[in-house]
Design an enzyme around this catalytic site. Structure first.
Site, PDB file in Angstrom:
ATOM      1  N   ASP A 199     -14.688  10.213 -28.551  1.00  0.00           N
ATOM      2  CA  ASP A 199     -13.309  10.642 -28.303  1.00  0.00           C
ATOM      3  C   ASP A 199     -12.489   9.652 -27.510  1.00  0.00           C
ATOM      4  O   ASP A 199     -11.284   9.515 -27.739  1.00  0.00           O
ATOM      5  CB  ASP A 199     -13.303  11.994 -27.575  1.00  0.00           C
ATOM      6  CG  ASP A 199     -13.778  11.870 -26.136  1.00  0.00           C
ATOM      7  OD1 ASP A 199     -14.908  11.397 -25.916  1.00  0.00           O
ATOM      8  OD2 ASP A 199     -13.019  12.253 -25.227  1.00  0.00           O
ATOM      9  N   ASP A 241     -16.037   7.069 -23.509  1.00  0.00           N
ATOM     10  CA  ASP A 241     -17.450   7.351 -23.314  1.00  0.00           C
ATOM     11  C   ASP A 241     -18.163   7.457 -24.661  1.00  0.00           C
ATOM     12  O   ASP A 241     -17.617   7.085 -25.696  1.00  0.00           O
ATOM     13  CB  ASP A 241     -17.630   8.632 -22.486  1.00  0.00           C
ATOM     14  CG  ASP A 241     -16.901   9.824 -23.111  1.00  0.00           C
ATOM     15  OD1 ASP A 241     -16.540   9.742 -24.297  1.00  0.00           O
ATOM     16  OD2 ASP A 241     -16.700  10.827 -22.408  1.00  0.00           O
ATOM     17  N   TYR A 277     -13.332  19.452 -22.116  1.00  0.00           N
ATOM     18  CA  TYR A 277     -12.321  19.921 -23.064  1.00  0.00           C
ATOM     19  C   TYR A 277     -12.262  21.439 -22.997  1.00  0.00           C
ATOM     20  O   TYR A 277     -12.769  22.136 -23.867  1.00  0.00           O
ATOM     21  CB  TYR A 277     -12.635  19.438 -24.490  1.00  0.00           C
ATOM     22  CG  TYR A 277     -12.265  17.992 -24.721  1.00  0.00           C
ATOM     23  CD1 TYR A 277     -10.950  17.615 -24.944  1.00  0.00           C
ATOM     24  CD2 TYR A 277     -13.233  17.000 -24.679  1.00  0.00           C
ATOM     25  CE1 TYR A 277     -10.606  16.285 -25.127  1.00  0.00           C
ATOM     26  CE2 TYR A 277     -12.902  15.665 -24.873  1.00  0.00           C
ATOM     27  CZ  TYR A 277     -11.573  15.325 -25.099  1.00  0.00           C
ATOM     28  OH  TYR A 277     -11.245  14.003 -25.278  1.00  0.00           O
ATOM     29  N   GLU A 318      -7.445   4.781 -19.775  1.00  0.00           N
ATOM     30  CA  GLU A 318      -8.372   5.289 -20.795  1.00  0.00           C
ATOM     31  C   GLU A 318      -7.608   5.676 -22.063  1.00  0.00           C
ATOM     32  O   GLU A 318      -6.644   6.435 -21.999  1.00  0.00           O
ATOM     33  CB  GLU A 318      -9.165   6.491 -20.278  1.00  0.00           C
ATOM     34  CG  GLU A 318     -10.222   6.947 -21.275  1.00  0.00           C
ATOM     35  CD  GLU A 318     -11.184   7.977 -20.697  1.00  0.00           C
ATOM     36  OE1 GLU A 318     -12.279   8.151 -21.271  1.00  0.00           O
ATOM     37  OE2 GLU A 318     -10.850   8.606 -19.670  1.00  0.00           O
TER      38      GLU A 318
END
Length: 600
Positions: A195, A198, A343, A577
Site C-alpha cells: 500500500d 512498507d 486502516y 510517505e
C-alpha cells in the site's frame, strides 16, 4: 499505510525530533500577518514569513499578490523590469484600487481585488489561465508536462507490485517478492500491491486503488490512449484484480491482508529480502467485514467495465465475483477491525455498500441495484478517500440523474454539497486551504485528499458540461469550467506551482523529494540470500539524511502541512510517505490534463 489513521510507524521515527533547537521551534510558530498590497490577513509560520519578506524587500505579500508581481514582470514587454519595480507597481495598483471605494466588508474587498487581478492577468503573456471547450471537456491551459507526470504516476504503481514481476516491469531496482504468500493458509495469495512504504498487503486500500484506477480508465479512455498509457493502466488494474480473484476463490470468503504489520514495522528492509511473518487474514460469514467485501466488489465491477471491450470472458468473471461479494457484504454485515490501527474504517460500511451498488448498477443497469441505491444510507461529505466513498458514489449517480433517472436527485444535491464544501469561492466552503492554496484535511498523506478532490471535480465537470448543468452553492453558481480550474490548480500545486516552487512527485519537476519514506526505495539492492539484521536496519537505511538509493519515480508523497511547510526527510513520514491510492486518484485528472493542456 500513511498517517490517515494512527501512525503505524511511530516506533520507527528517530528521537532526534524531540530535541529541536529553540530557534527552530520559534521558526515553526504561527503568526498572523497582513498583506501590504491587498490587505489579506493570513496565518503563516515565522520561517515562511521571513522567507517571503526576504524575497520582497522586507515586505509581506500574499500568494495572490506574488503571482500578480510575476505578471507585472511578464507584462513589461517593452522593457524588462526587475522584481522590485514590479512589486512597487503592484503595490501602487492595490493602493489605488482600495482607495476607489472604502469597503464596508473586508470579504467583499478581497473578492473584488481578486476579480481585478484576474482581469489584469488575462492580458499577461503567460495567459493564466485561459478556459475554452473541446466538446464536453473543459480545457485550462497548463504549465507542466502532464503526460510525463501521468507516465511516472503509473510507474510508481509498478514499484508497489508484490509477487512475480513481468519482463516489461519498468522500475529496474525492484525484483520478485513474497512468492510464498498464502502458503500458511494453503491458498495462493501471490501478487497484489503493497500500500505505501512498507511490505504489508492491506485489502481495503488495495481495492480502493483498483476501483479508482478503473474509474479513470473508463472515464478517460481516449486521453489515456493518446498519452500511450492505456495499456499500462489496464495492466495496473489487472495486477490488482488477478489478486482479488485468488483472494475470493471460495464463496463467502475473502482474504483481506497478508503480512504482520507489527513485525514488518520492526524491520526496515526491501520486500525482496524480508523475512517477517506473512500471515493471511480473511473474512467470512462468522467474521464479516462489510467495508472490505463491498470495496472489493466495487473494484471488480468497475474493472469489468474496463475489460468489457477487449476481454469479455475476464470481464464476466470479474462481474460475477463482484455480484457474489456484494451479496456477501450486505447479508453478513459487520465491521472488520483486523486492519486496525492501520486502516480503521471510521466512516462505517454504509458508504462502501452504496459505492459497490453504484458500480454494479453502472456495470449491469439492473433494477435490483437501483432499488438498493434508492434505499441506501447516504450523507453529504467534504472528502473522498479510501475510508469515505459517499462523494464518489454521488457524482457517479448524478450522471444517471442527468440522463433521466430523476429519482436520484438527492444524490445530485449531495454531489453539489461536496463541491460547495471544497471550492474556496463557495459561501459553504468548509475545507481548510493552506496559504499557498492547497486543500488540507489532515496531516498524514494529505495529498490523497488533494488528488481525490481533483479527480472528482474533473469527472463532475465533464458531466456538467455534457448536460449543460451547474452547481448551486447558495446564491452562487459554478459551472464546469470553475470545477476544472480548481482541479487543475490543486494538481499544479503538487507538481510545483506552490510557495516553495517544489514538486511533490518523485522524479518530476523542480526540486522533487529525494527521501520518500519507503523501504524498497531507500534500501540498496542486495543478494536475495542476504539476511538483514532488523535491529540495525534503521541505522543503515532509515536514520540517514542521504537521498534514497533508488528513485521511486512518480510517487506523490504526503505533501506539506497546513501552512505549506515541508521537510524532505525519511523520518517525516506524514510528509514523505506515498500511497497507491494517492496516485490512483491522480491518474484520471493527469490524463485529461495531458490530452488538452500543452505546456506553455
Amino acid at each position: 499505510m500513511a498517517e490517515t489513521v494512527m501512525r503505524k510507524d511511530a516506533a520507527e521515527v528517530s528521537g532526534t525530533e524531540a530535541h529541536q533547537a529553540p530557534v527552530e521551534a520559534k521558526m515553526n510558530e504561527v503568526e498572523l500577518v497582513k498583506c501590504e498590497c491587498c490587505g489579506l490577513t493570513e496565518e503563516c509560520t515565522v520561517a515562511y514569513i521571513a522567507r517571503v519578506r526576504e524575497r520582497n524587500e522586507g515586505r509581506w505579500i500574499c500568494g495572490l499578490c506574488a503571482e500578480a508581481v510575476k505578471d507585472e514582470i511578464m507584462r513589461s514587454s517593452e522593457r524588462r523590469i526587475g522584481r522590485e519595480e514590479a512589486l512597487n507597481r503592484h503595490m501602487n495598483f492595490c493602493k489605488k484600487f482600495r482607495a476607489l471605494k472604502p469597503p464596508q466588508h473586508p470579504t467583499e474587498e478581497l473578492i473584488s481585488a481578486v476579480k481585478q487581478l484576474m482581469l489584469r492577468s488575462l492580458d499577461s503573456p503567460r495567459s493564466s489561465p485561459v478556459l475554452r471547450r473541446q466538446g464536453h471537456i473543459v480545457v485550462v491551459h497548463g504549465d507542466f508536462n502532464y503526460q510525463d507526470a501521468l507516465t511516472k504516476c503509473i510507474i510508481f504503481l509498478e514499484a508497489q507490485r508484490s509477487g512475480k514481476l513481468p519482463p516489461n516491469h519498468r522500475p529496474l531496482w525492484r525484483g520478485d517478492s513474497a512468492l510464498q504468500d498464502g502458503q500458511s493458509a494453503n491458498v495462493d495469495l501471490v501478487g497484489g500491491y503493497y500500500d505505501a512504504g512498507d511490505n504489508v498487503k492491506y485489502g481495503l486500500p488495495m481495492a480502493f486503488t483498483v476501483t479508482t484506477l478503473a474509474w479513470a480508465a473508463a472515464s478517460y479512455h481516449s486521453q489515456l490512449q493518446a498519452a500511450g498509457e492505456l495499456e499500462n493502466l489496464h495492466s495496473a488494474i489487472k495486477w490488482g484484480t488477478d489478486y482479488f480473484l485468488k483472494a475470493c476463490s471460495k464463496r463467502n470468503r475473502l482474504y483481506v491482508q497478508v503480512g504482520d504489520p507489527v513485525k514488518d514495522h520492526e524491520c526496515w528492509t526491501r520486500p525482496e529480502n524480508m523475512k517477517t511473518p506473512r500471515i493471511a487474514l480473511m473474512i467470512d460469514q462468522n467474521s464479516p467485514g462489510t467495508e472490505i467485501a463491498a470495496e472489493t466488489s466495487a473494484a471488480m465491477a468497475a474493472a469489468s467495465i474496463v475489460f468489457r471491450g477487449n476481454n469479455r470472458t475476464y470481464s464476466r468473471q470479474l462481474l460475477n465475483k463482484a455480484k457474489q461479494l456484494f451479496q456477501f457484504a450486505k447479508t453478513n454485515k459487520g465491521t472488520y477491525d483486523g486492519e486496525c490501527p492501520f486502516y480503521c474504517s471510521f466512516s462505517g460500511y454504509h458508504d462502501e455498500l452504496l459505492w459497490a451498488a453504484t458500480w454494479l448498477y453502472r456495470a449491469t443497469r439492473r433494477p435490483t441495484y437501483l432499488e438498493f441505491i434508492q434505499e441506501a444510507t447516504t450523507a453529504t461529505v467534504a472528502e473522498f478517500s479510501w475510508d469515505l466513498k459517499y462523494a464518489g458514489a454521488q457524482i457517479l449517480l448524478s450522471k444517471f440523474y442527468f440522463e433521466g433517472e430523476k429519482n436520484l436527485e438527492n444524490f445530485k444535491q449531495q454531489a453539489d454539497g461536496f463541491v460547495c464544501s471544497n471550492l474556496p469561492d463557495s459561501p459553504y466552503h468548509q475545507v481548510h486551504m493552506s496559504p499557498g492554496g492547497l486543500i488540507h484535511l489532515r496531516d498524514g498523506a494529505n495529498s490523497q485528499y488533494v488528488t481525490g478532490t481533483a479527480f472528482l471535480l474533473s469527472v463532475y465537470s465533464d458531466y456538467l458540461a455534457a448536460h449543460k448543468q451547474t452547481v448551486s452553492c447558495g446564491n452562487k453558481q459554478f459551472n464546469s469550467a470553475d470545477l476544472m480550474a480548481f482541479a487543475k490548480q490543486q494538481m499544479d500545486y503538487l507538481l510545483g506551482k506552490n510557495p516553495r516552487g517544489k514538486s511533490y512527485m518523485v522524479g518530476f519537476g523542480n526540486k522533487p523529494p529525494t527521501q520518500a519514506h519507503h523501504r524498497g526505495a531507500s534500501v540498496p539492492t542486495m543478494s536475495l540470500n542476504k539476511l538483514v539484521d532488523c535491529s540495525m536496519s534503521f541505522v543503515y537505511w532509515y536514520n540517514t539524511e542521504k537521498p534514497n538509493v533508488n528513485e521511486l519515480t512518480g510517487a506523490i508523497v504526503g505533501g506539506p502541512d497546513r501552512y505549506d511547510n515541508f521537510e524532505d526527510r525519511r523520518s517525516s513520514s506524514s510528509m514523505t510517505e506515498p500511497t497507491t491510492y494517492t496516485n490512483s486518484l491522480a491518474v484520471g485528472v493527469l490524463a485529461k490534463l495531458a490530452k488538452y493542456h500543452a505546456p506553455s
